[in-house]
Design a protein around this motif. Structure first.
Motif, PDB file in Angstrom:
ATOM      1  N   MET A 349      37.747 105.978  40.735  1.00  0.00           N
ATOM      2  CA  MET A 349      38.326 104.640  40.850  1.00  0.00           C
ATOM      3  C   MET A 349      39.059 104.477  42.174  1.00  0.00           C
ATOM      4  SD  MET A 349      39.614 103.474  37.047  1.00  0.00           S
ATOM      5  CE  MET A 349      40.889 104.729  36.903  1.00  0.00           C
ATOM      6  N   ALA A 350      39.804 105.498  42.576  1.00  0.00           N
ATOM      7  CA  ALA A 350      40.534 105.419  43.837  1.00  0.00           C
ATOM      8  C   ALA A 350      39.577 105.319  45.016  1.00  0.00           C
ATOM      9  CB  ALA A 350      41.441 106.636  43.991  1.00  0.00           C
ATOM     10  N   SER A 351      38.494 106.077  44.967  1.00  0.00           N
ATOM     11  CA  SER A 351      37.488 106.029  46.037  1.00  0.00           C
ATOM     12  C   SER A 351      36.823 104.666  46.101  1.00  0.00           C
ATOM     13  CB  SER A 351      36.428 107.110  45.817  1.00  0.00           C
ATOM     14  OG  SER A 351      36.991 108.402  45.909  1.00  0.00           O
ATOM     15  N   ASP A 352      36.476 104.131  44.910  1.00  0.00           N
ATOM     16  CA  ASP A 352      35.845 102.808  44.864  1.00  0.00           C
ATOM     17  C   ASP A 352      36.800 101.727  45.357  1.00  0.00           C
ATOM     18  OD1 ASP A 352      33.580 103.986  43.856  1.00  0.00           O
ATOM     19  OD2 ASP A 352      33.897 103.333  41.783  1.00  0.00           O
ATOM     20  N   ALA A 353      38.081 101.880  45.023  1.00  0.00           N
ATOM     21  CA  ALA A 353      39.073 100.912  45.479  1.00  0.00           C
ATOM     22  C   ALA A 353      39.163 100.897  47.001  1.00  0.00           C
ATOM     23  CB  ALA A 353      40.443 101.231  44.868  1.00  0.00           C
ATOM     24  N   LEU A 354      39.237 102.082  47.597  1.00  0.00           N
ATOM     25  CA  LEU A 354      39.296 102.176  49.052  1.00  0.00           C
ATOM     26  C   LEU A 354      38.036 101.628  49.707  1.00  0.00           C
ATOM     27  CD1 LEU A 354      40.940 105.687  49.505  1.00  0.00           C
ATOM     28  CD2 LEU A 354      41.913 103.492  50.243  1.00  0.00           C
ATOM     29  N   ALA A 355      36.893 101.915  49.098  1.00  0.00           N
ATOM     30  CA  ALA A 355      35.608 101.471  49.657  1.00  0.00           C
ATOM     31  C   ALA A 355      35.485  99.951  49.677  1.00  0.00           C
ATOM     32  CB  ALA A 355      34.448 102.079  48.863  1.00  0.00           C
ATOM     33  N   SER A 356      36.217  99.284  48.779  1.00  0.00           N
ATOM     34  CA  SER A 356      36.134  97.824  48.725  1.00  0.00           C
ATOM     35  C   SER A 356      36.764  97.169  49.943  1.00  0.00           C
ATOM     36  CB  SER A 356      36.836  97.301  47.461  1.00  0.00           C
ATOM     37  OG  SER A 356      38.251  97.385  47.590  1.00  0.00           O
ATOM     38  N   GLY A 357      37.667  97.885  50.619  1.00  0.00           N
ATOM     39  CA  GLY A 357      38.333  97.349  51.801  1.00  0.00           C
ATOM     40  C   GLY A 357      39.624  96.612  51.507  1.00  0.00           C
ATOM     41  N   SER A 358      39.831  96.185  50.268  1.00  0.00           N
ATOM     42  CA  SER A 358      41.021  95.393  49.939  1.00  0.00           C
ATOM     43  C   SER A 358      42.332  96.147  50.165  1.00  0.00           C
ATOM     44  CB  SER A 358      40.948  94.902  48.500  1.00  0.00           C
ATOM     45  OG  SER A 358      39.864  94.015  48.323  1.00  0.00           O
TER      46      SER A 358
END
Length: 390
Positions: A349-358
């Motif tokens: 989840m943390a990786s996906d959050a960072l990947a989103s750019g937000s």
């Protein structure tokens, strides 16, 4: 912004007139609840009176997925539709945005993520009719669609995804139950707050964000406690619309980056996941956004109160926590997410959050480990306890 915004009581009556200026046959994208409430049939009636034929897709359930998009695009092509109308919450509107683009540009919706594929052909005209005061999706050029293969919420932002027309009728929100009013209302507040504290904010978005924050803070509990309070409902609709316009032009931050993976993996509606995270993320961000949060704190102040800037920022965080408590917003544990399963996907989840750019737009830009710790904090977060997210 959309080319046209129709706002106010009875605005939905213009849907036929607006559609007639855009096409001959409409694909209405909605859900079963909106159909049961009679909103879909009302829309069909208005379209018929304007000599616009229509066909309905009611497959949207909870958060929008690539499956819904593919089904709706197929129906659109089969029925030779040339205009798309969404009636519902953000899930219906986001699905319709994707359909309008794919109907002319083709491909898989995930192809457009990160700007990898640009929508080079004008999409079908899209008329967005929100029935909740929350997402602001009717006034944004972004859509969030879950990839059902990877369990990733794809945030896709391009000008082509902006609806041509937004019809915001507060009467439609009168049917929203308390829990939906609460969750979508805090979602709208998170849009306004994040638009204001975003590193990409600017004077035009600040005006919209500040107005939205005041409207929402002043009216959300009124709408929650008395769903028949039409003036409060109107204010919430306007606040949600302004917040949507604000964040579409300044971007959201850490709350949204963290909330999308929760929705994708645990099927928590977007409004709830934002509401669950907002207070803890504001605590985490406070020291790097003191002056901006002080402006939010001023909205919560009583007329005879005086605070320093730092105290006002602290008031903002504590007031948002109290608001979530009063609105019965659950934490992640209270939602029913099993802790061991939650812990097992925190890194993803943390990786996906960072990947989103937000998260990169946040006043305090977090590292992977800080986001992981924030997720753990939010799992058993207490909206009534003293500040804990540092």
């Amino acid at each position: 912004m959309p080319q046209t915004i129709n706002y106010g009581r009875g605005a939905f009556e213009k849907v036929g007139e607006e559609a007639a200026g855009k096409g001959k046959k409409a694909l209405i994208i909605s859900d079963k609840i909106m159909d049961q409430l009679g909103y879909v049939q009302e829309g069909k009636n208005h379209l018929s009176q304007a000599d616009v034929n229509s066909v309905v897709y009611l497959g949207v359930e909870s958060e929008p997925t690539d499956v819904y998009v593919e089904e709706a695009v197929s129906l659109c092509e089969k029925e030779n539709c040339d205009v798309v109308i969404s009636i519902g919450g953000g899930s219906c509107i986001d699905t319709a945005k994707a359909v309008a683009v794919l109907a002319t540009n083709g491909g898989y919706i995930g192809d457009y993520m990160g700007g990898n594929k640009k929508a080079s052909i004008d999409p079908f005209p899209h008329i967005a009719v929100p029935t909740t005061a929350g997402t602001g999706s009717e006034a944004t050029d972004a859509t969030i669609i879950t990839n059902t293969t990877t369990d990733v919420k794809m945030m896709i932002k391009q000008p082509a995804f902006m609806p041509d027309i937004a019809i915001v009728d507060p009467l439609f929100t009168m049917s929203s139950p308390q829990n939906v009013t609460a969750a979508t209302g805090v979602d709208a507040l998170s849009h306004a707050v994040e638009a204001y504290i975003s590193r990409k904010s600017h004077p035009m978005t600040d005006v919209l964000a500040l107005s939205a924050m005041k409207l929402i803070v002043t009216n959300i509990e009124k709408a929650y406690e008395n769903g028949d309070d039409l003036e409060a409902r109107e204010a919430m609709c306007l606040g949600s619309l302004q917040a949507g316009m604000a964040f579409s032009n300044s971007s959201v931050c850490l709350v949204h980056g963290m909330s999308r993976p929760i929705g994708a993996l645990f099927h928590v509606p977007h409004g709830y996941s934002n509401a669950m995270l907002l207070p803890a993320v504001l605590e985490f961000s406070k020291e790097d956004a003191v002056e901006r949060l002080a402006d939010l704190g001023a909205i919560f102040m009583k007329d005879d109160e005086e605070y320093t800037t730092a105290e006002s920022a602290e008031l903002a965080v504590e007031s948002v926590k109290k608001l979530c408590l009063n609105l019965n917003i659950p934490n992640l544990s209270g939602w029913g997410i099993e802790q061991q399963k939650f812990e097992s996907v925190i890194s993803k989840m943390a990786s996906d959050a960072l990947a989103s750019g937000s998260p990169g737009n946040n006043p305090r830009v977090p590292e992977q480990m800080e986001i992981e710790e924030l997720y753990r904090t939010c799992y058993n977060y207490s909206f009534s306890a003293a500040s804990t997210a540092r």
